[in-house]
Scaffold this active site. Structure first.
Site, PDB file in Angstrom:
ATOM      1  N   GLY A 177       4.615   1.749  11.128  1.00  4.89           N
ATOM      2  CA  GLY A 177       4.342   0.234  11.772  1.00  4.89           C
ATOM      3  C   GLY A 177       5.683   0.207  12.589  1.00  4.89           C
ATOM      4  O   GLY A 177       5.648  -0.863  13.902  1.00  4.89           O
ATOM      5  N   THR A 199       0.896  -1.003  -0.055  1.00  4.30           N
ATOM      6  CA  THR A 199       0.140   0.219   0.137  1.00  4.30           C
ATOM      7  C   THR A 199       0.954   1.316  -0.128  1.00  4.30           C
ATOM      8  O   THR A 199       0.988   1.992  -0.651  1.00  4.30           O
ATOM      9  CB  THR A 199      -1.001   0.185   1.214  1.00  4.30           C
ATOM     10  OG1 THR A 199      -1.813  -1.107   1.025  1.00  4.30           O
ATOM     11  CG2 THR A 199      -1.565   1.522   1.782  1.00  4.30           C
ATOM     12  N   HIS A 218     -10.098   6.163   8.095  1.00  6.58           N
ATOM     13  CA  HIS A 218     -10.523   6.776   9.056  1.00  6.58           C
ATOM     14  C   HIS A 218     -11.226   8.217   8.998  1.00  6.58           C
ATOM     15  O   HIS A 218     -10.637   9.549   8.755  1.00  6.58           O
ATOM     16  CB  HIS A 218      -9.221   6.742  10.323  1.00  6.58           C
ATOM     17  CG  HIS A 218      -7.904   6.505   9.578  1.00  6.58           C
ATOM     18  ND1 HIS A 218      -8.505   4.796  10.312  1.00  6.58           N
ATOM     19  CD2 HIS A 218      -6.926   6.092   8.916  1.00  6.58           C
ATOM     20  CE1 HIS A 218      -7.124   4.178  10.219  1.00  6.58           C
ATOM     21  NE2 HIS A 218      -6.307   5.305   9.501  1.00  6.58           N
ATOM     22  N   SER A 275       2.607   7.192  11.470  1.00 10.52           N
ATOM     23  CA  SER A 275       1.457   6.713  10.758  1.00 10.52           C
ATOM     24  C   SER A 275       0.670   7.340  10.100  1.00 10.52           C
ATOM     25  O   SER A 275       0.616   8.459  10.668  1.00 10.52           O
ATOM     26  CB  SER A 275       0.589   5.273  12.012  1.00 10.52           C
ATOM     27  OG  SER A 275      -0.266   6.565  12.248  1.00 10.52           O
ATOM     28  N   CYS A 276      -0.457   6.906   9.793  1.00 14.36           N
ATOM     29  CA  CYS A 276      -1.469   7.848   8.904  1.00 14.36           C
ATOM     30  C   CYS A 276      -2.565   8.076   9.850  1.00 14.36           C
ATOM     31  O   CYS A 276      -2.164   9.523   9.818  1.00 14.36           O
ATOM     32  CB  CYS A 276      -2.482   6.531   8.087  1.00 14.36           C
ATOM     33  SG  CYS A 276      -2.878   4.790   8.826  1.00 14.36           S
ATOM     34  N   ASN A 277      -2.895   7.768  11.229  1.00 11.89           N
ATOM     35  CA  ASN A 277      -3.620   8.299  11.856  1.00 11.89           C
ATOM     36  C   ASN A 277      -3.226   9.605  12.594  1.00 11.89           C
ATOM     37  O   ASN A 277      -3.383  11.196  13.317  1.00 11.89           O
ATOM     38  CB  ASN A 277      -4.487   7.563  13.126  1.00 11.89           C
ATOM     39  CG  ASN A 277      -5.346   6.520  12.665  1.00 11.89           C
ATOM     40  OD1 ASN A 277      -6.429   7.530  12.142  1.00 11.89           O
ATOM     41  ND2 ASN A 277      -4.958   5.541  12.409  1.00 11.89           N
TER      42      ASN A 277
END
Ligand code: NAD
Length: 342
Positions: free
Chosen positions: A109, A10, A219, A138-140
């Site tokens: 991660g 991804t 999210h 991370s994305c969040n």
């Protein structure tokens, strides 16, 4: 500057594509373990494939998929590797990168201690200048940091309380479905995201709860922020409008109210892979009451960290030392204009 991308899932495939859009770095190749459809697409696009082991080499040979060489051969040639292997695998590669004297970017991660700096372009670009190991959070965490550092510069942020509604899996991750529940993540809050924000902004008073829901698209974060100073709603909106990587979504004007419609909008706009690199703040959710600000934001998990990876490469290789100049350069290359519909 030659860049290798290890892990072509991804995040890796998007970062690799983004590197090919830059004029001061080039994609040396990618590292893949399996000769699947993504490998064939890479070859179709003229990208050289390296493999991490003799075992992978055999798999590629069995399927007649051409390989340029082993990861170690690529490491002899490159200036920097973007590690986008699955969580916890990146750290296992660190010694190898070190052995070959190659700088490395790790993803969210991995634990924070894998790198010298946890990174977000809006918060601490300068701290990554010349570093050998950087972690793009991370994305969040990227979504939270973009918002909070923008607000902190404009008004000051004293305290943050947030609920994160997390997508369960990425669209391609069939192994994680099907599912039918809202899962407390973790069952004993807080979630790790607040602590992760503090790896970049150490003194922030932030506490996050999170749940996982059966969706793959995005999210959604619900935030209650105590500002250091009083600010009008107009001032908050103006600060967010000035940040190119934050887009305001006017749900009334656009007649949309869901992540599904946002993805449809990305498709209609012809965005590559339907990606939103930007943080999406729902404009009509912005409420200011005294020093308290409430809002809802959406994070396209597959794409949001891509510009930060490019910025981190520039900072580590000292290609651009000024944060705003670096952000603008990356934005221009990826078509980030600060506007939802130009
Ligand atoms: P992914 O599973 O989609 O991709 C990882 C790729 O690495 C796969 O192609 C896999 O085959 C390959 N791989 C596995 N073992 C390998 C090895 N030993 N050597 C080389 N390649 C190997 O994972 P992803 O979602 O792209 O996540 C990568 C990192 O980015 C993780 O740290 C993750 O936490 C972080 N991240 C993910 C997202 C997201 O929403 N997917 C968002 C931000 C950050």
């Amino acid at each position: 500057m030659k860049i290798l991308v290890n892990g072509f899932g991804t995040i890796g495939k998007r970062v690799a594509w983004a590197i090919t859009r830059q004029d001061d770095m080039s994609l040396y190749g990618i590292v893949k373990t399996k000769p699947d459809y993504a490998a064939l697409v890479a070859i179709k696009n003229g990208i050289d494939i390296y493999v991490p082991s003799e075992e992978s080499l055999r798999l590629f040979e069995e399927k007649n998929v051409p390989v340029k060489g082993l990861l170690t051969e690529a490491l002899e040639k490159v200036d920097l590797v973007v590690d986008a292997t699955p969580a916890k695998i990146g750290a296992k590669y660190k010694d190898l990168y070190k052995q070959y004297g190659v700088k490395a970017i790790f993803q969210g991660g991995e634990k924070a201690n894998v790198a010298e700096v946890s990174f977000n372009s809006y918060c601490n670009y300068e701290q990554a200048l010349g570093k050998n190991y950087v972690r793009v959070v991370s994305c969040n965490t990227t979504g939270l940091l973009r918002l909070l550092c923008t607000l902190d510069k404009a008004v000051g942020v004293e305290k943050v309380r947030a609920l994160l509604v997390r997508r369960a899996a990425d669209p391609k991750e069939i192994k994680k479905g099907p599912i039918n529940a809202i899962v407390l993540d973790p069952p004993n809050p807080p979630s790790h995201h607040g602590e992760d924000v503090k790896t970049v902004v150490p003194n922030l008073d932030i506490l996050t709860y999170a749940v996982v829901v059966p969706t793959t698209l995005m999210h959604m974060h619900y935030l209650v922020i105590t500002l250091k100073d009083y600010a009008s709603r107009a001032k908050i909106i103006s600060a967010l409008e000035d940040a190119s990587r934050i887009l305001l979504v006017d749900s009334s004007r656009l007649s949309l109210k869901s992540t599904a419609e946002l993805v449809e909008l990305a498709r209609d706009l012809g965005r590559p892979r339907n990606d939103f690199y930007e943080l999406l703040v729902w404009e009509n959710s912005i409420t200011v009451n005294g020093r308290e600000l409430m809002l809802v934001q959406s994070v396209h998990q597959e794409a949001i960290v891509v510009p930060e990876n490019i910025d981190a490469i520039r900072a580590m290789l000292k290609l651009v030392e000024d944060p705003l100049e670096a952000i603008n350069k990356t934005d221009k290359s990826l078509g980030i204009t600060g506007r939802l519909i130009n």
